[in-house]
Design an enzyme around this catalytic site. Structure first.
Site, PDB file in Angstrom:
ATOM      1  N   CYS A  25      -5.759   1.529  -3.898  1.00 27.40           N
ATOM      2  CA  CYS A  25      -5.348   0.142  -3.701  1.00 27.40           C
ATOM      3  C   CYS A  25      -5.226  -0.182  -2.215  1.00 27.40           C
ATOM      4  O   CYS A  25      -4.920  -1.321  -1.850  1.00 27.40           O
ATOM      5  CB  CYS A  25      -4.013  -0.117  -4.385  1.00 27.40           C
ATOM      6  SG  CYS A  25      -4.019   0.295  -6.127  1.00 27.40           S
ATOM      7  N   CYS A  68       2.872  -6.195   0.178  1.00 34.06           N
ATOM      8  CA  CYS A  68       3.334  -5.125   1.076  1.00 34.06           C
ATOM      9  C   CYS A  68       4.856  -5.007   1.036  1.00 34.06           C
ATOM     10  O   CYS A  68       5.412  -3.908   1.050  1.00 34.06           O
ATOM     11  CB  CYS A  68       2.888  -5.398   2.512  1.00 34.06           C
ATOM     12  SG  CYS A  68       1.110  -5.446   2.725  1.00 34.06           S
TER      13      CYS A  68
END
Lengths: 131, 404
Positions: A37, A106
């Site tokens: 990812c 994130c």
């Protein structure tokens, strides 16, 4: 895409990069994400007898925002109890770093990392549950 | 050295100053500003003369007849005109089209549109070196296949497809063959008199011409038919209406003329620079070239620096312009579909950087890039938990990751 000054600061001068002994009973390790990812975060916390986080280290594979999110997190968790650390929300990280929508994941990863580290520590030190 | 350094010549190139000069002479009142379609006065005649010269210059670089060149707004439009135009014209013969998974979006998205219109499209895999397996291509051909579209040079990895062999297979099977050659003129020799290609797309801005202008080669013998996508005044023999943009066309012509003159020496110089760049990286641990190195244009090097994420590496290389196949550079969060089509792992796709060098790249710049990349890769690996694990001998493919 332009980065915020805070992201650049953490990216260029990451705080608390490093590794703690994962076998130490006072150290909790959280590793989240996947290389496929594009981001993997490893966050480690060390607690004292009172259950307060006195040290935190990270290493992150990922984009600048992922590195900045984990660097910021290590600053924030120091001095906090495990319960307090667990309360940190990804939205606070995203806001502090002014992450654009496409980079919010994130900060989610950073929240997952601290939760995983606390969980790991609680498994090692069952007494912390009472603390 | 002038910072930031530009190493993204496959994205676009600056206009060569010699080209810009010619273009500027076609704009102002004392220049050749006339409409090339004006038949009744010298303003039009002068402009038409320049357009004819440009058409001849573009045709000369690819050894075609000037009458086979149709001006468009760029390679994207050329791809659309070629693929939709041929598919619509020949649809009574069949509705099957063949292309590659590594094509540019201008081809892939055009094919998707045709699928919505009832065409069937086969998207072929490539080998792990990025090249098309000719047997796989032959196997994909059906009774009702009318068109194949294969790019000449890939924009990400720079590999050169064997369009001559692919074209021969198309001829044997009476299939129209379109080639997206946005990235190849001036870098690879193109001889359309000899090559079995029916339609070929060109762009000006990849070869030191201006943005907003391109061309489509439409073969005359045997004659290939396409249905127009843009209707109006019947310009370009009805294939593409719209007033000809004299200054853009003149720019493209001059860019192609210069490329023809300087191609040999330029490619030799770029090949040496590419070699220099790769020599500067190849002794590093865990670096991988993406795509075949031999069948590749001189100016392209696409490298994966394992355990370092591409976008963060680009962020570190802030005084140079490069591009990455990393997901984070796109809104989709998917890593490069081209690198994935090569069978590269997602990790390596995320860790890739594309360096593309060109006319104004110097050896001094390449040396700076090498030193800076090495320094930043080392710094980011120190930050990378994956690098730690690799150094500890952990096989990352055996780790259970929490995918998100």
């Amino acid at each position: 895409m332009a980065y915020s000054d805070k992201v650049i600061d953490h990216y260029e001068n990451p705080r608390n990069v490093g590794t703690l002994d994962k076998d130490d009973l006072n150290v909790g390790t959280g590793m989240v994400g996947a290389p496929a990812c594009g981001d993997v975060m490893r966050l480690q916390i060390q607690v004292n007898e009172q259950g307060v986080i006195e040290d935190a280290k990270f290493k992150t594979y990922g984009c600048g925002s992922a590195i900045a999110s984990s660097s910021l997190l290590t600053e924030w968790v120091k001095g906090k109890t495990l319960d307090e650390a667990q309360q940190i929300k990804n939205t606070e990280i995203a806001e502090e770093l002014a992450l654009p929508p496409v980079k919010v994941h994130c900060s989610v990863l950073a929240e997952d990392a601290i939760k995983a580290a606390v969980e790991d520590l609680r498994k090692k030190r069952p007494s912390e549950d009472a603390a | 050295m002038k910072f930031p350094l530009y190493l993204d010549y496959s994205a676009t190139t600056p206009v060569d100053p010699r080209v810009a000069e010619k273009m500027c002479a076609c704009l102002t009142p004392d220049g050749v500003f006339g409409n090339p379609a004006s038949r009744s006065h010298p303003f039009g005649w002068e402009a038409e003369k320049l357009v004819d010269q440009a058409r001849a210059d573009v045709a000369a670089l690819v050894n075609a007849n000037p009458k086979e060149i149709v001006w468009t707004s760029g390679a994207t439009e050329s791809d659309n005109l070629a693929i939709k135009g041929a598919a619509h014209f020949y649809q009574k013969k069949g509705k099957h089209i063949i292309t590659l998974k590594t094509e540019h979006k201008a081809v892939l998205d055009t094919c998707r549109q045709l699928e919505r219109e009832g065409f069937e499209v086969s998207y072929l895999d490539v080998r792990d070196d990025g090249l098309l397996d000719l047997d796989a291509f032959r196997d994909a051909i059906r009774e009702d296949t009318i068109l194949a579209s294969v790019m000449h040079v890939n924009n990400e990895i720079g590999v050169i497809q064997d369009i001559e062999s692919i074209g021969n297979i198309c001829r044997e099977n009476k299939i129209i063959f379109h080639v997206d050659a946005a990235q190849s003129p001036g870098k690879v020799e193109i001889d359309l008199e000899r090559l079995p290609v029916d339609l070929m797309s060109f762009s000006a801005h990849k070869i030191y011409g201006p943005k907003g202008i391109g061309a489509l080669y439409v073969q005359r013998k045997p004659r290939v038919r396409i249905e127009a996508q843009m209707h109006g005044g019947g310009h370009e023999r009805g294939m593409r209406s719209g007033t000809l943009a004299t200054h853009q066309i003149v720019g493209m012509g001059e860019a192609f003329r210069i490329a023809r003159e300087e191609m040999a020496s330029e490619n030799e110089r770029l090949f040496a620079l590419r070699q220099r760049l790769w020599d500067g990286f190849k002794d590093m641990e865990e670096v991988y070239i993406n795509g075949d190195l031999e069948h590749r244009i001189a100016g392209n090097l696409n490298v994966s620096f394992n355990f370092v994420e591409g976008e963060s590496l680009m962020m570190a290389l802030k005084d140079m312009a490069v591009s990455s196949g990393s997901a984070c550079t796109s809104a989709s969060l998917e890593p490069s579909y081209v690198l994935r089509a090569l069978g590269r792992s997602d990790e390596l796709a995320h860790s890739s950087l594309r360096f593309t060098m060109g006319r104004f790249t110097t050896a001094e710049e390449v040396d700076y890039v090498i030193a800076e990349v090495r320094k930043q890769v080392e710094r980011l690996r120190e930050l990378s938990p994956l690098w730690d694990m690799f150094k500890d001998g952990v096989d990352l493919s055996t780790v259970q990751w929490a995918a998100h």
